[in-house]
Design a protein around this motif. Structure first.
Motif, mmCIF file in Angstrom:
data_model
loop_
_atom_site.group_PDB
_atom_site.id
_atom_site.type_symbol
_atom_site.label_atom_id
_atom_site.label_comp_id
_atom_site.label_asym_id
_atom_site.label_seq_id
_atom_site.Cartn_x
_atom_site.Cartn_y
_atom_site.Cartn_z
ATOM 1 N N LEU A 166 69.008 -25.716 -22.336
ATOM 2 C CA LEU A 166 67.977 -26.715 -22.121
ATOM 3 C C LEU A 166 68.210 -26.966 -20.793
ATOM 4 O O LEU A 166 67.273 -26.984 -19.958
ATOM 5 C CB LEU A 166 68.055 -27.803 -23.364
ATOM 6 N N HIS A 167 69.633 -27.233 -20.314
ATOM 7 C CA HIS A 167 69.921 -27.741 -18.886
ATOM 8 C C HIS A 167 69.257 -26.512 -18.259
ATOM 9 O O HIS A 167 68.744 -26.870 -16.752
ATOM 10 C CB HIS A 167 71.379 -27.834 -19.072
ATOM 11 N N ASP A 168 69.557 -25.427 -18.252
ATOM 12 C CA ASP A 168 69.412 -24.304 -17.478
ATOM 13 C C ASP A 168 67.825 -24.250 -17.280
ATOM 14 O O ASP A 168 67.223 -23.746 -16.139
ATOM 15 C CB ASP A 168 69.862 -22.996 -17.857
ATOM 16 N N VAL A 169 67.072 -24.359 -18.267
ATOM 17 C CA VAL A 169 65.604 -24.166 -18.451
ATOM 18 C C VAL A 169 64.948 -25.377 -17.652
ATOM 19 O O VAL A 169 64.192 -25.206 -16.843
ATOM 20 C CB VAL A 169 65.280 -24.339 -19.852
ATOM 21 N N GLN A 219 57.113 -31.401 -19.227
ATOM 22 C CA GLN A 219 58.263 -31.837 -19.718
ATOM 23 C C GLN A 219 58.854 -31.201 -21.045
ATOM 24 O O GLN A 219 57.959 -30.730 -21.804
ATOM 25 C CB GLN A 219 58.110 -33.391 -20.164
ATOM 26 N N VAL A 220 59.975 -31.032 -21.147
ATOM 27 C CA VAL A 220 60.683 -30.067 -22.357
ATOM 28 C C VAL A 220 61.883 -30.697 -22.812
ATOM 29 O O VAL A 220 62.562 -31.200 -22.186
ATOM 30 C CB VAL A 220 61.115 -28.677 -21.571
ATOM 31 N N LYS A 221 61.633 -30.920 -24.367
ATOM 32 C CA LYS A 221 62.804 -31.577 -24.932
ATOM 33 C C LYS A 221 63.092 -30.625 -26.134
ATOM 34 O O LYS A 221 62.068 -30.108 -26.781
ATOM 35 C CB LYS A 221 62.118 -33.014 -25.568
ATOM 36 N N SER A 222 64.473 -30.405 -26.581
ATOM 37 C CA SER A 222 64.730 -29.393 -27.400
ATOM 38 C C SER A 222 65.983 -30.013 -28.165
ATOM 39 O O SER A 222 66.968 -30.432 -27.444
ATOM 40 C CB SER A 222 64.614 -27.891 -27.110
ATOM 41 N N ILE A 223 66.165 -29.760 -29.451
ATOM 42 C CA ILE A 223 67.236 -29.787 -30.137
ATOM 43 C C ILE A 223 67.793 -28.971 -31.089
ATOM 44 O O ILE A 223 66.876 -28.330 -31.904
ATOM 45 C CB ILE A 223 67.062 -31.431 -30.940
#
Length: 581
Positions: free
Chosen positions: A508-511, A558-562
């Motif tokens: 997610l950090h890289d994305v 905005q991108v959020k992922s778990i």
């Protein structure tokens, strides 16, 4: 006869070097001529003003010098006469007897004689006692009714001599002082007479008045000193004449007036003398100016000629530019810029030539490829017809969805579409992909009716759904993709959410880094296979680029992922009308 005379070259045909030389010579001559004219033909009024300022300055110096000299003389006289013993004798003069008074007068006589012998300017010192006694210097004469004369009507409580009278008969300037006893009672009136030569010597010191006439008067206008001794003792009346420059200054404390006068002809003669030296200076400046003009013209024309030779080489079959000049002046900068420009033009010509060849090849390929879309649509139409004939409605729906997606993708002139149309493209894509997954992935939509007709970039949501299907549900048997739009004030927010596999924190950090700053591949993209990396490139990063191009800083992604719970992508867009979009 006239035809045999050599033709004078036109100005336009004259070399740049000669033009510069002529221009510099004319400029130097003009400047020198203006300078000489302004110096030589200075107006008389300007000269008089400067002379007046000079005379005012000299007058101030002389006035200060007169006051200081009179003050020094005053101090000398009083310090030579009055000592402790004389003050004691004068303090008891009124109460003493005849013998005491005679002793006082004898002591005064000795003091005065000693002062007169030591100071050549002091002519006499007389004492007029209030009890009627009188002591007169041998060379002096008594003043009748002295207590009714200007000598008595003075205010010298500061114990300074008050110079009140000019005695024309003896050419002396007389001052007086009231002598007090210890009880501040008047004892005597002291009258001091000094030779008028004292003022003459003071005025003639340092040759300050050498080039001008002077007149020094007291408060009543009586002439105390003058360059013309015949005027001494007379009342000063200025002569009316326009041939001289005058100024008047006041002597501090004494309230005397100093009048200075200088003839104008003296300064005119000075200007003429200055003009003679100016002619010689002008000739020297002209000679130096010509030599300087020659050097300047050569220093400018030489690099310009070198630059002209460089320009001639541009038209040669082969570009052969000489080396850069070693100097760092403006002409050298021009040469360097020209060389850089020529090399840059040569590079651009080669680049345009190569691009032209590439464009022609591309146009040829495009012409050849125009057959493919028509052929594909014909094939898809045939497949749809065959499916309908065979009553294969499921296949017919897939073919129709594919046909609509291809048509949308091929309409290059259509940049923006309504939200309702975009969601239709998403449904067509989902119909095709749901056949692959056998219906284990569901698509739900919750579209705000207020924003159904608002324009957004075409095929903006389809890559998000594609990423969710390919990456979010790769290892999950069932899942759901939800699309929701909300209109709030002047913003349109579209949320694409899935309950798939999600992304690890590192990925997610890289994305987010890839979305925020690109070119270059992020670390997680570089680990993907080439084909999957290309598909990912048209996903989130491509969407971020498109939002930046269309909305600038007003569009947000905005991108959020778990990991294990899913991914949420939110598009926050400004509302634009269809005409504006």
């Amino acid at each position: 006869m006239l035809n045999k005379l050599p033709a004078i070259p036109a100005w336009k045909d004259t070399t740049f070097y000669k033009k510069l030389l002529i221009l510099y010579c004319l400029l130097v001559t003009l400047l020198v001529g203006c300078f000489y004219s302004a110096s030589y033909f200075t107006s008389r009024e300007t000269l008089d003003l400067k002379t007046k300022d000079y005379m005012d300055h000299i007058g101030d110096l002389i006035s200060l010098k007169i006051w200081r000299s009179i003050d020094e003389l005053d101090n000398t006289i009083q310090s030579a006469l009055f000592d402790m013993y004389l003050n004691e004798l004068l303090g008891t003069y009124n109460e003493g007897g005849d013998a005491d008074r005679q002793t006082t007068q004898q002591y005064i006589s000795g003091k005065v004689n000693q002062l007169i012998s030591l100071n050549p300017y002091v002519e006499a010192v007389d004492f007029y006692f209030y009890n009627g006694d009188l002591w007169i210097s041998p060379a002096s004469k008594p003043i009748p009714d002295v207590f009714k004369s200007p000598y008595f009507y003075i205010n010298n409580l500061n114990q300074k001599l008050d110079w009140v009278v000019f005695e024309k008969a003896n050419n002396t300037i007389n001052g007086s002082k009231i002598v007090m006893d210890s009880k501040r009672r008047a004892v005597a009136l002291m009258v001091v007479k000094i030779n008028r030569k004292f003022l003459t010597d003071v005025l003639n010191q340092d040759d300050l008045t050498a080039s001008m006439d002077y007149v020094l008067t007291n408060q009543e206008g009586v002439i105390l000193s003058s360059t013309d001794p015949r005027q001494l003792g007379q009342i000063w009346r200025p002569a009316r004449t326009g041939s001289s420059i005058r100024t008047e200054r006041t002597v501090t404390v004494l309230q005397w007036n100093l009048h200075l006068q200088a003839p104008k002809v003296t300064f005119s003669a000075y200007v003429l003398e200055y003009g003679k030296s100016q002619i010689v200076l002008t000739l020297v400046i002209l000679l130096l100016g010509f030599m300087t003009s020659l050097a300047m013209a050569r220093s400018i024309s030489k690099p310009i000629n070198r630059l002209a030779r460089q320009m001639r080489t541009v038209g040669a079959p082969e570009l052969n530019m000489p080396g850069a000049p070693v100097t760092t002046n403006e002409i050298a900068f021009l040469e360097n810029s020209f060389e850089h420009m020529v090399r840059r033009i040569d590079e651009l010509i080669n680049k345009v030539y190569k691009e032209t060849i590439f464009r022609r090849e591309s146009e040829l390929k495009a012409l050849q490829a125009q057959i493919n879309p028509h052929f594909l649509f014909n094939v898809l139409d045939l497949l749809n017809w065959k499916a309908l004939m065979a009553k294969q409605e499921e296949i017919s729906e897939v073919v129709q969805s594919l046909s609509r997606l291809m048509e949308a993708n091929m309409r290059m002139d259509e940049k923006m579409v309504p939200v309702s149309q975009e969601t239709a493209y998403v449904r067509d894509y989902f119909k095709i992909m749901s056949k692959k997954f056998g219906g284990r992935i569901r698509l739900t939509e919750e579209i705000d009716i207020r924003g159904a007709e608002l324009p957004i970039p075409k095929l903006l949501l389809q890559p998000l759904v594609e990423n969710a299907i390919k990456h979010g549900f790769r290892y999950i048997e069932a899942g759901e993709i939800r699309i929701k739009s909300v209109v709030s004030a002047d913003r349109l927010m579209i949320r694409v959410e899935d309950n798939g596999h999600g992304m690890p924190a590192e990925r997610l950090h890289d994305v987010l880094a890839a979305i925020g700053s690109r070119p270059g591949l992020s670390s997680w993209e570089s680990e993907l296979p080439a084909g999957e990396r290309e598909r990912t490139g048209v996903g989130l990063v491509n969407i971020a680029r498109r939002l930046q191009a269309v909305y600038g800083e007003e569009g947000y992604l905005q991108v959020k992922s778990i990991e294990g719970k899913g991914t949420v992508v939110v598009l926050d867009l400004p509302i634009r009308e269809r005409e504006e979009a």
